[in-house]
Write an enzyme that holds these catalytic residues in place. Structure first.
Site, PDB file in Angstrom:
ATOM      1  N   LYS A 193       9.726 -40.686 -36.773  1.00  0.00           N
ATOM      2  CA  LYS A 193      10.316 -39.899 -35.685  1.00  0.00           C
ATOM      3  C   LYS A 193      11.435 -39.000 -36.206  1.00  0.00           C
ATOM      4  O   LYS A 193      12.370 -39.461 -36.861  1.00  0.00           O
ATOM      5  CB  LYS A 193      10.846 -40.862 -34.625  1.00  0.00           C
ATOM      6  CG  LYS A 193      11.352 -40.215 -33.347  1.00  0.00           C
ATOM      7  CD  LYS A 193      11.701 -41.307 -32.351  1.00  0.00           C
ATOM      8  CE  LYS A 193      12.193 -40.760 -31.031  1.00  0.00           C
ATOM      9  NZ  LYS A 193      12.453 -41.848 -30.061  1.00  0.00           N
ATOM     10  N   GLU A 235       5.398 -46.486 -27.541  1.00  0.00           N
ATOM     11  CA  GLU A 235       6.456 -46.572 -28.543  1.00  0.00           C
ATOM     12  C   GLU A 235       7.027 -47.999 -28.612  1.00  0.00           C
ATOM     13  O   GLU A 235       7.309 -48.619 -27.589  1.00  0.00           O
ATOM     14  CB  GLU A 235       7.573 -45.586 -28.192  1.00  0.00           C
ATOM     15  CG  GLU A 235       8.697 -45.525 -29.225  1.00  0.00           C
ATOM     16  CD  GLU A 235       9.804 -44.570 -28.827  1.00  0.00           C
ATOM     17  OE1 GLU A 235      10.590 -44.188 -29.705  1.00  0.00           O
ATOM     18  OE2 GLU A 235       9.890 -44.193 -27.634  1.00  0.00           O
ATOM     19  N   CYS A 253       7.992 -39.835 -28.817  1.00  0.00           N
ATOM     20  CA  CYS A 253       8.920 -39.810 -27.694  1.00  0.00           C
ATOM     21  C   CYS A 253       9.844 -38.587 -27.655  1.00  0.00           C
ATOM     22  O   CYS A 253       9.416 -37.519 -27.238  1.00  0.00           O
ATOM     23  CB  CYS A 253       9.713 -41.104 -27.648  1.00  0.00           C
ATOM     24  SG  CYS A 253      10.485 -41.407 -26.024  1.00  0.00           S
TER      25      CYS A 253
END
Length: 296
Positions: free
Chosen positions: A118, A45, A155
């Protein structure tokens, strides 16, 4: 999905101190992977720089870039030259005042095959991401590539079984998580072990529950808090690949750069889903309350 075996690589890296140094290291890793016969590479990331979310500062928005932009251009050229499928992770400037944490996929070409923004955004001590990132708005859609349909998440998404499930229900062949997670140096070793083990366990559970291989690539090394308000974060590395029964196929250490290379048998998902038909036995008629914040 007709192919059976896919050679994949995870590039676990430390912050090299500058954007150019980080991209040079990414390029070296991609070239090393290609030389080893790898077809799919997952990067960590926000690999172009440090994990900047330890503090809130409007000046940090200067690090964001458009997509397409200079970051995608360099990685895309490498994907085309080396004939690699690459999953990259960038701080996206979508418009003035509108930013995302975005994964970008290249399919052996400089052209962008797809992207994922995300969806789950944390706001915890040293992980002040809500200040920087708008939650994604393009949903949980696998990205079609020459090596299969990639269920790319990022994540904090990895703690949510709903995200993995929706990717699986949309036909993903693999689950992939670019990641930046680590320890507070002030925590004792027992707490550090619990956190790292929980991170690994929940993702292995996603692999099991969905009958899919899973790749998680984390950064490593200690990064100081630029505001000196805390003691920084020690990213725990431990990048890994799990099979569709949660079995470890490969596992990196907690410290230092590592190019983790492993063959993934994609045909095993068919076998595992036949003996463990979890998708068949879902009671979709009884799950309506899952869209509620809380059942009160």
């Amino acid at each position: 999905m007709t192919r059976k075996t896919l050679k994949v690589a995870l590039l676990q890296e430390t912050d090299r101190g500058s954007r150019e140094a980080n991209l040079d290291s990414v390029e070296a890793g991609l070239r090393e992977a290609a030389a080893a016969g790898v077809e799919l590479v997952l990067l960590q990331e926000l690999h172009n720089g440090p994990y900047f979310c330890q503090r809130e500062s409007v000046d940090i928005f200067d690090l964001a870039e458009t997509i397409p932009g200079p970051g995608t251009e360099r990685i895309g050229k490498l994907a085309e030259e080396l004939k690699l499928v690459v999953v990259a992770s960038l701080f996206e400037k979508r418009a003035t005042g509108l930013y995302h944490n975005t994964a970008v996929v290249f399919d052996r070409s400089a052209a962008i095959a797809g992207k994922y923004r995300k969806m789950h955004i944390p706001d915890d001590p040293a992980f002040y991401e809500k200040f920087y990132f708008t939650p994604g708005d393009i949903g949980f859609e696998p990205i079609n590539t020459s090596v299969g349909r990639l269920g790319v998440l990022v994540c904090w998404d990895q703690w949510y079984p709903e995200a993995a499930r929706l990717m699986a229900l949309a036909g993903a062949d693999l689950l992939l998580y670019p990641t930046a997670i680590g320890w507070d140096p002030n925590d004792d070793q027992a707490e550090k072990d619990r956190q790292r083990d929980a991170w690994i366990t929940v993702q292995r559970g996603h692999a099991v529950a969905n009958g899919l291989p899973l790749l998680a690539c984390n950064r490593t090394g200690h990064e100081t808090d630029p505001a000196a308000a805390g003691d920084g974060i020690t990213f725990w590395g431990s990048s890994f690949v799990a099979g569709p029964q949660g079995e470890f196929l490969a596992h990196a250490g907690t410290e230092g750069r590592e190019l983790l290379i492993v063959d993934v048998d994609l045909a095993r998902s068919e076998h595992v889903r036949r003996i463990w038909p979890f998708l068949r036995d879902r009671r979709i008629d009884a799950y309506g309350d899952l869209v509620k914040r809380f059942r009160d």
